[in-house]
Design an enzyme around this catalytic site. Structure first.
Site, PDB file in Angstrom:
ATOM      1  NE  ARG A   1      -2.239  -2.378   3.079  1.00  0.00           N
ATOM      2  CZ  ARG A   1      -2.661  -2.681   4.489  1.00  0.00           C
ATOM      3  NH1 ARG A   1      -3.905  -1.991   4.652  1.00  0.00           N
ATOM      4  NH2 ARG A   1      -2.061  -3.524   5.076  1.00  0.00           N
TER       5      ARG A   1
ATOM      6  CB  ALA B   1      35.890  48.871  -5.222  1.00  0.00           C
TER       7      ALA B   1
ATOM      8  NE  ARG C   1      28.228  24.270  -0.993  1.00  0.00           N
ATOM      9  CZ  ARG C   1      29.065  24.381  -1.948  1.00  0.00           C
ATOM     10  NH1 ARG C   1      29.360  25.615  -2.516  1.00  0.00           N
ATOM     11  NH2 ARG C   1      29.653  23.380  -2.415  1.00  0.00           N
TER      12      ARG C   1
ATOM     13  CG  ASN D   1      36.543  27.679  -4.599  1.00  0.00           C
ATOM     14  OD1 ASN D   1      35.953  28.121  -5.503  1.00  0.00           O
ATOM     15  ND2 ASN D   1      35.953  26.761  -3.901  1.00  0.00           N
TER      16      ASN D   1
ATOM     17  N   GLY E   1      -7.605  -5.503  13.384  1.00  0.00           N
ATOM     18  CA  GLY E   1      -8.520  -6.622  14.108  1.00  0.00           C
ATOM     19  C   GLY E   1      -8.954  -6.065  15.189  1.00  0.00           C
TER      20      GLY E   1
ATOM     21  CG  ASN F   1      33.399  45.172   5.744  1.00  0.00           C
ATOM     22  OD1 ASN F   1      32.401  44.854   6.779  1.00  0.00           O
ATOM     23  ND2 ASN F   1      33.204  45.414   4.517  1.00  0.00           N
TER      24      ASN F   1
HETATM   25  C1  UD1 Z   1      -1.984  -6.539  11.703  1.00  0.00           C
HETATM   26  C2  UD1 Z   1      -2.818  -7.302  12.844  1.00  0.00           C
HETATM   27  C3  UD1 Z   1      -4.122  -6.660  13.288  1.00  0.00           C
HETATM   28  C4  UD1 Z   1      -3.756  -5.362  13.905  1.00  0.00           C
HETATM   29  C5  UD1 Z   1      -2.890  -4.773  12.717  1.00  0.00           C
HETATM   30  C6  UD1 Z   1      -2.379  -3.394  13.547  1.00  0.00           C
HETATM   31  C7  UD1 Z   1      -2.452  -9.814  11.924  1.00  0.00           C
HETATM   32  C8  UD1 Z   1      -2.964 -10.980  11.226  1.00  0.00           C
HETATM   33  N1  UD1 Z   1      -3.148  -8.597  11.919  1.00  0.00           N
HETATM   34  O1  UD1 Z   1      -2.832  -6.293  10.517  1.00  0.00           O
HETATM   35  O2  UD1 Z   1      -4.876  -7.812  13.974  1.00  0.00           O
HETATM   36  O3  UD1 Z   1      -5.199  -4.781  14.056  1.00  0.00           O
HETATM   37  O4  UD1 Z   1      -1.650  -5.416  12.390  1.00  0.00           O
HETATM   38  O5  UD1 Z   1      -1.675  -2.264  12.775  1.00  0.00           O
HETATM   39  O6  UD1 Z   1      -1.613  -9.907  12.811  1.00  0.00           O
HETATM   40  N2  UD1 Z   1       4.668  -9.284   8.692  1.00  0.00           N
HETATM   41  C9  UD1 Z   1       5.646 -10.130   8.588  1.00  0.00           C
HETATM   42  N3  UD1 Z   1       5.456 -11.205   8.100  1.00  0.00           N
HETATM   43  C10 UD1 Z   1       4.344 -11.492   7.604  1.00  0.00           C
HETATM   44  C11 UD1 Z   1       3.182 -10.897   7.523  1.00  0.00           C
HETATM   45  C12 UD1 Z   1       3.214  -9.409   8.102  1.00  0.00           C
HETATM   46  O7  UD1 Z   1       6.550  -9.857   8.980  1.00  0.00           O
HETATM   47  O8  UD1 Z   1       4.209 -12.631   6.929  1.00  0.00           O
HETATM   48  C13 UD1 Z   1       4.789  -7.709   9.153  1.00  0.00           C
HETATM   49  C14 UD1 Z   1       4.553  -6.743   8.195  1.00  0.00           C
HETATM   50  O9  UD1 Z   1       5.583  -6.205   7.809  1.00  0.00           O
HETATM   51  C15 UD1 Z   1       3.975  -5.631   9.099  1.00  0.00           C
HETATM   52  C16 UD1 Z   1       3.506  -6.406  10.334  1.00  0.00           C
HETATM   53  O10 UD1 Z   1       3.940  -7.707  10.131  1.00  0.00           O
HETATM   54  O11 UD1 Z   1       5.105  -4.822   9.720  1.00  0.00           O
HETATM   55  C17 UD1 Z   1       1.885  -6.333  10.202  1.00  0.00           C
HETATM   56  O12 UD1 Z   1       1.573  -6.802   8.860  1.00  0.00           O
HETATM   57  P1  UD1 Z   1       0.312  -6.186   8.056  1.00  0.00           P
HETATM   58  O13 UD1 Z   1       0.202  -6.959   6.882  1.00  0.00           O
HETATM   59  O14 UD1 Z   1       0.548  -4.619   7.973  1.00  0.00           O
HETATM   60  O15 UD1 Z   1      -0.781  -6.341   9.106  1.00  0.00           O
HETATM   61  P2  UD1 Z   1      -2.283  -5.888   9.043  1.00  0.00           P
HETATM   62  O16 UD1 Z   1      -3.076  -6.103   8.066  1.00  0.00           O
HETATM   63  O17 UD1 Z   1      -1.806  -4.335   9.366  1.00  0.00           O
HETATM   64 CA    CA Z   2      -0.144  -2.798   9.080  1.00  0.00          CA
END
Ligand code: UD1
Ligand code: CA
Length: 490
Positions: free
Chosen positions: A23, A434, A344, A397, A152, A388
């Site tokens: 996104r 000058a 700079r 330079n 969530g 001055n």
């Molecule tokens: C997640 C939570 C949701 C919560 C929200 C808060 C889950 C399933 N959902 O949703 O309950 O309300 O965050 O912001 O946990 N990531 C990994 N590996 C993966 C998937 C994700 O490292 O396989 C990491 C992503 O890089 C990110 C974070 O986990 O930093 C959250 O993942 P994202 O896909 O943004 O979850 P949300 O849909 O925001």
């Molecule tokens: Ca997220």
């Protein structure tokens, strides 16, 4: 009254940063390397967790992991990256992360998301403490949002514990009415978490191993899951650039509030932006449209702005800087700069220097009380005290291949429109005329003159431009005072 228990350090902090972040629509950077206020999103999360002094810090990397790991080794060399090659969900990520934590160690595991940059150390500490005090298997950090869509939702038990957490995509209409959201941040008992992440299903709308399913597993086993509710400003996730800008605004306001409470006047917080690493003394005044970055420090009583941008620049007490850009510059006490100056890297201004309008400086040392008031370029120069520099001076330079230095002594007075063709030295107390192009050294106390002698060709306009307004004006002036014509040309 019972004493509050001592803050216990978590066994481990796990940060999830493997997701793609589609996104953000970014080709240039993985999501967690986007940032604000001088830190990446990941950097903000790690900075919030750092004061908790966990024994293990594990960062799950996946999407563009080379870049994320390289950044991690710069900002948090002791953190351990764990690779999640395919992103099968937040629960899957935590399962892999635990491979970097000793299996039989007891304690609390804090799970944080790499895209939740507004959490404060105070809230994380409160979460760890609430978890310990409740003796819970898990404690979820939640908050109540006016618009909870996408997050969530937290389903509570009748006695106020957490029954389960349902993802937006899996929620019923009734569940989508719930305003309390899971921030994605949790404290877990290590042993119970390790067991539960081994039992996750992919039985959900996204076909992923959800970390929130751990809650369902724990409560199903008869364990207690508690919640700590935090301010919505802290739990905001950054999934796109609208949320990135909103998070920056919140974070910047927090920094400015802290500076104002510590004695800094911020005239217009809406147009003042500071990095987390900037330091400001009491009685500094920031006028509108100021941005300060990196290791910039501003000392007591200085007035900065409007329209000033400083990066890694130190400003001495009582200095006044107006409409200026500065990078890696040092500005002494009582210095006045601008409007419209450009400092700079390597610019070092001693106390009480004056730099005026349309002046650019680079790699130059200017001595105490010296003035460069107008329209000049000062590159690779060393200038003494109380000197001055005339208007419209260029320190020449660069010979096209190499840079050379100009040295000007103390109490010198250089004329307007000088070219100092480096390397060249002007002695203490010397003057230059000058319009001079100075290619040879001027000894102390001498007057350096390096320009063609003027000659006037009398009557030239009348002869060569007859009938023009210039010729008519000249004729009228000469009629009223013929002595104006001066001696005939030689
Ligand atoms: C997640 C939570 C949701 C919560 C929200 C808060 C889950 C399933 N959902 O949703 O309950 O309300 O965050 O912001 O946990 N990531 C990994 N590996 C993966 C998937 C994700 O490292 O396989 C990491 C992503 O890089 C990110 C974070 O986990 O930093 C959250 O993942 P994202 O896909 O943004 O979850 P949300 O849909 O925001
Ligand atoms: Ca997220």
């Amino acid at each position: 009254m019972p004493e509050s228990p001592p803050a216990t350090s978590p066994l481990a902090v796990v940060v999830l940063a493997a997701g793609e972040g589609t996104r953000m629509k970014s080709r240039a950077l993985p999501k967690v390397l986007h940032g604000f206020a001088g830190r990446s999103l990941l950097g903000h999360v790690l900075a919030a967790a750092e004061p908790l002094a966990a024994a293990h810090t594990v960062v799950v990397v996946g999407h563009r992991r080379e870049e994320v790991s390289a950044h991690l080794s710069e900002i948090a060399p002791s953190a351990v990256p764990v690779v999640q090659a395919e992103q099968h969900g937040t629960g899957h990520a935590v399962r892999l992360a635990l491979e970097a934590v000793p299996a039989d160690a007891a304690g609390t595991v804090l799970v944080l998301l790499g895209d939740t940059p507004l959490l404060t150390p105070q809230t994380l500490r409160a979460l760890a403490e609430a978890h310990t005090v409740a003796g819970a298997a898990a404690t979820a950090l939640t908050s109540v949002l006016a618009d909870p869509s996408g997050y969530g939702r937290v389903v509570r038990t009748p006695d106020g514990d957490v029954a389960r957490i349902v993802e937006h995509k899996d929620a019923s209409d009734a569940e989508r009415e719930i305003g309390e959201i899971a921030s994605g941040v949790y404290a877990f008992d290590h042993a119970l978490l390790r067991d539960a992440v081994g039992r996750l299903t992919r039985d959900n709308a996204q076909g992923e191993e959800y970390l929130p399913e751990v809650v369902t597993i724990l409560t199903g086993d008869g364990h207690r899951v508690a919640a700590l509710t935090a301010d919505a400003d802290e739990t905001a996730g950054v999934n796109d650039r609208v949320q990135l800008a909103a998070a920056h605004r919140v974070y910047n306001d927090r920094l400015l509030d802290a500076h104002m409470r510590a004695g800094v006047t911020v005239v217009d917080p809406a147009t003042t932006w500071v990095d987390a690493t900037v330091t400001l003394d009491a009685d500094v005044t920031l006028l509108p449209s100021v941005d300060l970055h990196g290791g910039t420090h501003i000392a007591e009583g200085a007035v900065v702005g409007p329209q000033v941008s400083l990066t890694d620049t130190t400003v001495g007490a009582g200095a006044v800087i107006d409409r200026t850009v500065g990078k890696q510059a040092q500005v002494g006490a009582g210095v006045t700069i601008g409007p419209f100056a450009y400092l700079r890297p390597g610019t070092r201004l001693a106390d009480n220097v004056h730099i005026g309008t349309y002046v650019e400086l680079k790699n130059s040392e200017i001595g105490e009380g010296t003035k460069v008031p107008h329209l000049s370029y000062v590159g690779d120069a060393t200038i003494g005290e109380q000197t001055n520099i005339g208007a419209a001076t260029v320190f020449v330079n660069y010979d096209g291949v190499h840079k050379h230095r100009t040295v000007i002594g103390s109490h010198a007075r250089t004329g307007a429109d000088n070219m100092f063709v480096a390397p060249v030295t002007i002695g203490d107390g010397a003057y230059t005329a000058a319009g001079s192009t100075i290619t040879e050294d001027v000894p102390p106390g001498a007057m350096g003159v390096a320009r063609a002698k003027q000659r006037n060709v009398a009557g030239w306009v009348a002869r060569r431009r007859p009938g023009t307004p210039a010729a008519d004006a000249a004729e009228r002036a000469l009629a009223s005072d013929p002595s104006d014509e001066g001696p005939p040309a030689s």
